[in-house]
Scaffold this motif. Structure first.
Motif, mmCIF file in Angstrom:
data_model
loop_
_atom_site.group_PDB
_atom_site.id
_atom_site.type_symbol
_atom_site.label_atom_id
_atom_site.label_comp_id
_atom_site.label_asym_id
_atom_site.label_seq_id
_atom_site.Cartn_x
_atom_site.Cartn_y
_atom_site.Cartn_z
ATOM 1 N N LEU A 160 -2.715 5.460 -5.289
ATOM 2 C CA LEU A 160 -3.699 5.652 -4.230
ATOM 3 C C LEU A 160 -3.886 7.137 -3.963
ATOM 4 C CD1 LEU A 160 -2.601 2.886 -1.690
ATOM 5 C CD2 LEU A 160 -4.019 2.682 -3.737
ATOM 6 N N ARG A 161 -5.048 7.468 -3.427
ATOM 7 C CA ARG A 161 -5.329 8.879 -3.153
ATOM 8 C C ARG A 161 -4.391 9.414 -2.072
ATOM 9 N NH1 ARG A 161 -8.644 9.058 1.399
ATOM 10 N NH2 ARG A 161 -9.820 7.160 1.854
ATOM 11 N N ILE A 217 -9.810 3.338 -2.044
ATOM 12 C CA ILE A 217 -8.417 3.738 -1.825
ATOM 13 C C ILE A 217 -7.743 4.315 -3.063
ATOM 14 C CG2 ILE A 217 -8.156 1.976 -0.015
ATOM 15 C CD1 ILE A 217 -6.494 0.327 -2.044
ATOM 16 N N HIS A 218 -8.343 4.113 -4.222
ATOM 17 C CA HIS A 218 -7.685 4.496 -5.471
ATOM 18 C C HIS A 218 -7.654 6.011 -5.643
ATOM 19 C CE1 HIS A 218 -6.280 4.011 -9.584
ATOM 20 N NE2 HIS A 218 -6.257 2.710 -9.391
ATOM 21 N N ASP A 273 -4.942 6.793 4.830
ATOM 22 C CA ASP A 273 -4.404 6.181 6.047
ATOM 23 C C ASP A 273 -4.006 4.742 5.710
ATOM 24 O OD1 ASP A 273 -4.050 4.861 8.508
ATOM 25 O OD2 ASP A 273 -5.479 6.182 9.525
ATOM 26 N N ILE A 274 -2.712 4.494 5.599
ATOM 27 C CA ILE A 274 -2.226 3.175 5.190
ATOM 28 C C ILE A 274 -2.614 2.092 6.203
ATOM 29 C CG2 ILE A 274 -0.154 1.796 4.733
ATOM 30 C CD1 ILE A 274 -0.874 3.724 2.506
ATOM 31 N N GLU A 275 -2.521 2.393 7.476
ATOM 32 C CA GLU A 275 -2.883 1.403 8.501
ATOM 33 C C GLU A 275 -4.358 1.027 8.392
ATOM 34 O OE1 GLU A 275 -1.790 2.454 12.443
ATOM 35 O OE2 GLU A 275 0.353 2.641 11.997
ATOM 36 N N ALA A 276 -5.211 2.037 8.199
ATOM 37 C CA ALA A 276 -6.650 1.773 8.057
ATOM 38 C C ALA A 276 -6.923 0.983 6.785
ATOM 39 C CB ALA A 276 -7.431 3.083 8.050
ATOM 40 N N LEU A 300 0.836 -1.200 0.000
ATOM 41 C CA LEU A 300 0.000 0.000 0.000
ATOM 42 C C LEU A 300 0.873 1.254 0.000
ATOM 43 C CD1 LEU A 300 -2.787 -1.068 2.515
ATOM 44 C CD2 LEU A 300 -3.148 -0.472 0.111
ATOM 45 N N GLY A 301 1.946 1.236 0.788
ATOM 46 C CA GLY A 301 2.862 2.368 0.820
ATOM 47 C C GLY A 301 3.503 2.610 -0.533
#
Length: 207
Positions: free
Chosen positions: A151-152, A199-200, A156-159, A142-143
């Motif tokens: 990603l936008r 998330i995109h 919040d990567i954790e979420a 994700l990062g």
């Protein structure tokens, strides 16, 4: 054909692990006794304990087997899709996980059963370690996807990692309630598309 007499100690251990995974697809893992495992394998309990010192040792070996294979499967899927970007690798991981569950429907029950264990068994600790490794891998991808603009901004990567895992868990829970493992495979693509929608990065619309 290989017979029980010619199986190596390692092969007997792996057959025991496979028996537990198979039985977990049919019943609550908490109800699986060493007697049930022995009957499923058509051996005596004494033969079982020649390869495992205790029932806890059997469960520890089972969770270790699951963890090793699922992470190998997910890493291989992600690696094969990395050329198309981190989000494609994440999608490949998602579907590889679903495929693993379809092939081994007893695994979700095994994992949840160990997490619900009242005492800190070695198997329970292995499950927690596996979940940590899994989440770490998802957050890494994700990062990377955020860094490449897939990603936008401000996500919040954790979420997002929590939601990724939760999407799979939700599909699994529906499958357990329905009692039909093919359900998870049918719903997987649509579920991932909905996840991606949240998330995109927003796409610019040409005038």
């Amino acid at each position: 054909m290989t017979t029980k007499r010619t199986l190596s100690a390692e092969a007997r251990r792996e057959r025991t692990i496979e028996a537990v995974v198979e039985l977990s697809a049919q019943d609550d893992p908490a109800n699986i006794t060493t007697g049930a495992i022995a009957r499923h394998m058509r051996v005596t309990q004494g033969a079982l304990f020649r390869h495992f010192p205790s029932k806890d040792a059997i469960w520890e070996a089972v969770i270790g087997w699951v963890g090793e294979r699922v992470m190998q499967r997910l890493d291989a899927a992600a690696t094969s899709a990395e050329a198309d970007g981190p989000l494609a690798a994440l999608e490949a991981m998602f579907h590889a996980h679903i495929a693993f569950i379809v092939e081994h429907p007893g695994v979700p029950r095994l994992m949840m059963g160990q997490l619900q264990h009242a005492r800190p068994t070695p198997a329970r600790r292995l499950v927690r370690t596996l979940l940590f490794r899994y989440r770490e891998r998802v957050e890494q991808l994700l990062g990377q996807a955020q860094a490449t603009g897939e990603l936008r901004q401000g996500l919040d990567i954790e979420a997002a990692a929590t939601q990724f895992i939760g999407t799979i868990q939700g599909l699994v829970m529906q499958t357990l309630m329905i009692g039909n493992v093919s359900h998870v495979a049918r719903q997987a693509r649509g579920a991932f598309e909905l996840y991606c929608h949240g998330i995109h990065a927003a796409r610019e619309v040409a005038p």
